[in-house]
Design an enzyme around this catalytic site. Structure first.
Site, short mmCIF file in Angstrom:
data_model
loop_
_atom_site.label_atom_id
_atom_site.label_comp_id
_atom_site.label_asym_id
_atom_site.label_seq_id
_atom_site.Cartn_x
_atom_site.Cartn_y
_atom_site.Cartn_z
N ASP A 1 8.54 -76.67 -34.96
CA ASP A 1 7.55 -77.30 -36.01
C ASP A 1 5.69 -77.08 -34.71
O ASP A 1 6.53 -76.66 -33.60
CB ASP A 1 7.77 -78.58 -35.85
CG ASP A 1 7.59 -78.77 -37.70
OD1 ASP A 1 5.57 -78.54 -37.48
OD2 ASP A 1 6.94 -79.67 -37.75
N TYR A 2 4.78 -77.95 -35.33
CA TYR A 2 3.86 -77.49 -34.81
C TYR A 2 3.51 -78.47 -33.36
O TYR A 2 4.14 -79.12 -32.79
CB TYR A 2 2.40 -78.46 -35.35
CG TYR A 2 0.66 -77.78 -34.97
CD1 TYR A 2 0.47 -76.99 -36.07
CD2 TYR A 2 0.54 -78.79 -34.26
CE1 TYR A 2 -0.69 -76.91 -35.23
CE2 TYR A 2 -0.40 -78.59 -33.62
CZ TYR A 2 -1.38 -77.86 -34.50
OH TYR A 2 -2.92 -77.22 -34.01
#
Length: 725
Positions: free
Chosen positions: A268-269
């Site tokens: 994820d980011y």
């Protein structure tokens, strides 16, 4: 993952930096969905990204949109980079593209996985037309604490329901042919146990037993992978002290070695960057080493892999064979969707300009929205409404269009959104008596607002009270300690109810709420979630009886926020609560250990009656099949769709078992007076769980079984699972 000889040929020719480049995922600044207001900044950012693509340092770009500029990106990658490797173009396309469908939690209320498959397919058609190959969806997190905002993105609190919707959404996004121009790569997320963050607080730590992890949080991921997903996204949280994005036991031990997953694991980011803040990594280099060796193939946005993987490989801390394996997976993913054969797939400006799909997708959005609505309460048969009734539509959501979408909608066509007022007016005859009053804002009073609402209520025969959460209350980073209506809306509800005019609550929400006062006590309550593009028309369809509500709760509505985390399938205790609420039992002082509205609850306009649950035999052979049946009748005057639910309880086991567990469900239509016998087939595999010794399987013994309209209804039958022969 299919084998492609071109992958090995490329690997043999790639430099170390080019290999690492394939593992980088970066923001698409060539065609950003929210460009900078400064045109010079946009030009500069686009030039920088294209230069990185030209240098072979980008594996994928995300959250950009547009076929024409997508072709420019791909032209640079294919024609101007040394090896001509195409770029994957990704985006967060969660519950619709131009057409917005209900939030996933709302759609799960339909109890119709095939509906989710159809809306995901429509989403894929629109997204791929706009130059997107890969979506970071579906979210398959099981959410048992409604304070957590991202529960809106999943399918609720039950793993069986969650697994069914996870698989359906993967099938819908990807379609039957991964190489087709309208196939959108799916990415089940967030691996794993993100929905179990402590106190429902976003990004918080997770302390969880092995049994709960395996029995509750992993099944939807397994179902998504079995449905054909070739990518998985890791979670932000740690699991018992080890961050998910560097958890070798899960990313390699479970995902690859036990489950045989051959696809790509993407962070994820900046999740790899966050290993430092977790206190799990000393610095960026250490974070890179730990994440990569754990099994994280692609790093999103942090730039850590680009900065540190080459040095780690050169020093021998990361084996070149491990690097090659990760690059091979990324290249194989690109080959699987046909990018090497047609780098410009899903990048056709003519297809993007073609809007001939709109009528069909709007019809589907309306269908999905009305099937997602849950009727909690309908005292005195107040609904459906007469079209000639004097109606007051009151509340901050009455004419609102800014809170139609729900969380994580980046690309919706706002010009097509239908407000409640517009939808209700369209359903009424010319000259009908409809008065619309805002009454208050979402969080702030309006001068004279409550007075105007009260006056309108007194003139009306029925009040439609449109209240709920603004969409910024749910989604990422939107945890709440009190899952109730904002005080100003509650005050509006109390004032309107005091007029004595019957009230229908139109509740818009991204989670289960603890309903209070006049909202809880209204004559009728419709849970309308965030329904998307066709909100107004769908709600009107239900209000006026053009459609009998058929949704059921995928989450338990608590009596009070303080009950969280609350979920129907909780384990038994040694002191179960008794009906008389005696002390020294498992209960709160103020409330019973029960939901206000339980998982699976929902009403229609028919009157559904269940006969007793019966089993075909008192025993289930180890490798046999047991028929479980009940008669279900619609004794009302309206046709209805009923969600018939099958639950079991293992009476004695090596680990304490839940009081009930959903094992199957079926939605059926019943005409007035129609009666059918519903039969489920139950097998030993459905009774399996993680046993005390860590193994997975069923245990012989006695079980209760229900066919019921909710997780809190019905009387059980009993059977015995026999030991193996």
């Amino acid at each position: 993952m299919p084998i492609d000889e071109r992958v090995e040929s490329l690997l043999a020719r790639m430099t170390l930096e080019e290999k690492v480049g394939q593992l980088g995922v970066f923001a698409d600044m060539v065609r950003p969905f929210a460009p900078d207001v400064n045109p010079e900044a946009n030009v500069r950012n686009a030039a920088e990204v294209l230069e990185q693509v030209r240098a072979g340092r980008v594996g994928a770009l995300f959250n950009g949109v547009g076929a024409e500029l997508g072709r420019q990106i791909q032209r640079v990658a294919v024609e101007e980079s040394r090896l001509g490797i195409p770029v994957l173009l990704a985006a967060d396309v969660i519950h619709g593209m131009r057409t917005v469908f209900p939030i996933p939690l709302g759609e799960a209320a339909s109890f119709e996985p095939d509906l989710a498959e159809r809306t995901a397919r429509a989403t894929a058609l629109e997204a791929t037309a706009a130059g997107i190959h890969w979506t970071y969806a579906p979210a398959v997190d099981v959410a048992r604490d409604q304070r957590w905002g991202r529960g809106a993105e999943g399918a609720g609190e039950d793993p069986v329901l969650g697994a069914a919707f996870a698989a359906a959404r993967v099938r819908g996004f990807q379609g039957p042919d991964l190489r087709a121009h309208d196939s959108l790569l799916a990415t089940p997320k967030h691996f794993v146990a993100y929905g179990a963050v402590t106190a429902g607080m976003e990004y918080n730590f997770v302390e969880i037993s092995e049994g709960t992890l395996r029995d509750v949080h992993l099944p939807p991921f397994k179902a998504a992978l079995e449905a054909g997903a070739l990518a998985v996204m890791t979670a932000f949280n740690d699991i018992n002290g080890i961050p998910a994005s560097a958890h070798r036991g899960l990313l390699t031990g479970l995902l690859r070695e036990q489950w045989g997953f051959a696809g790509v694991v993407v962070s994820d980011y900046t999740a790899d960057m966050e290993l430092i803040a977790h206190g799990y990594a000393e610095d960026a280099r250490d974070a890179t080493r730990k994440a990569f060796l754990a099994g994280l193939d692609m790093s999103m946005q942090s730039g850590f892999y680009a900065d540190h993987l080459p040095g780690l490989v050169e020093s021998g801390e990361v084996p070149v064979e491990a690097l090659d394996a990760a690059v091979r997976r990324v290249l194989s993913l690109k080959a699987a969707i046909g990018l090497f054969d047609d780098p410009y797939r899903s990048l056709d400006p003519a297809r993007e300009a073609d809007t001939s799909w709109r009528p069909a997708h709007e019809a589907l959005a309306r269908e999905a929205a009305r099937r997602s609505i849950v009727l909690l309460k309908n005292e005195g048969g107040l609904l459906p409404l007469r079209r000639d009734a004097r109606i007051a539509l009151v509340g901050p959501l009455a004419r609102d269009l800014a809170n139609i979408e729900g969380c994580w909608t980046l690309f919706g066509d706002r010009s097509r959104y239908v407000s409640l007022e517009a939808g209700i007016r369209a359903a009424l005859p010319e000259g009908a008596a409809l008065e619309v009053v805002d009454g208050c804002g979402f969080e702030q009073p309006l001068e004279g607002g409550i007075e105007a609402a009260v006056a309108a209520a007194r003139r009306a025969e029925v009040v439609l009270l449109a209240v709920g959460e603004p969409q910024c209350y749910s989604g990422e980073a939107q945890s709440r300690t009190q899952i109730v209506l904002p005080p100003v809306q509650q005050a509006l509800a109390e004032a309107v109810a005091a007029t004595g005019t019957p009230v229908v609550v139109l509740l818009r929400n991204g989670r289960a709420l603890a309903l209070q006062g006049a909202v809880r006590d209204a004559q009728a309550i419709l849970v309308t979630w965030f329904l998307g593009t066709q909100t107004g028309h769908a709600v009107a369809d239900v209000l006026f009886g053009d459609y009998s509500p058929s949704g059921r709760l995928p989450v338990s509505f608590p009596r009070d926020s303080g009950q969280q985390p609350f979920f129907y399938n909780h384990p038994r205790t040694g002191r179960p609560e008794t009906p008389e609420m005696s002390e020294f039992k498992a209960r709160w002082r103020e409330h019973p250990h029960a939901a206000l509205y339980p998982f699976g609850h929902g009403l229609g306009y028919g009157r559904i009656e269940y006969g007793p649950t019966r089993v075909d035999s008192p025993t289930l052979a180890w490798d046999g099949v047991l028929g479980v049946r009940a008669r279900v009748r619609n004794s009302g005057q309206h046709a209805a769709e009923e969600v018939v639910q099958l639950y079991v309880h293992d009476r004695v086991a090596s680990r304490v078992r839940p009081v009930r567990e959903l094992k199957d469900f079926r939605k059926l239509r019943l005409e007035p007076g129609q009666e059918v016998e519903v039969v489920f087939e139950l097998r030993r595999e459905q009774l399996a769980f993680t046993r005390a010794d860590g193994s997975h399987g069923a245990e012989p013994g006695a079980f209760d079984v229900w066919i019921a309209p909710s997780s809190a209804a019905g009387e059980p039958a009993r059977f015995e699972l026999l030991p193996p022969p």
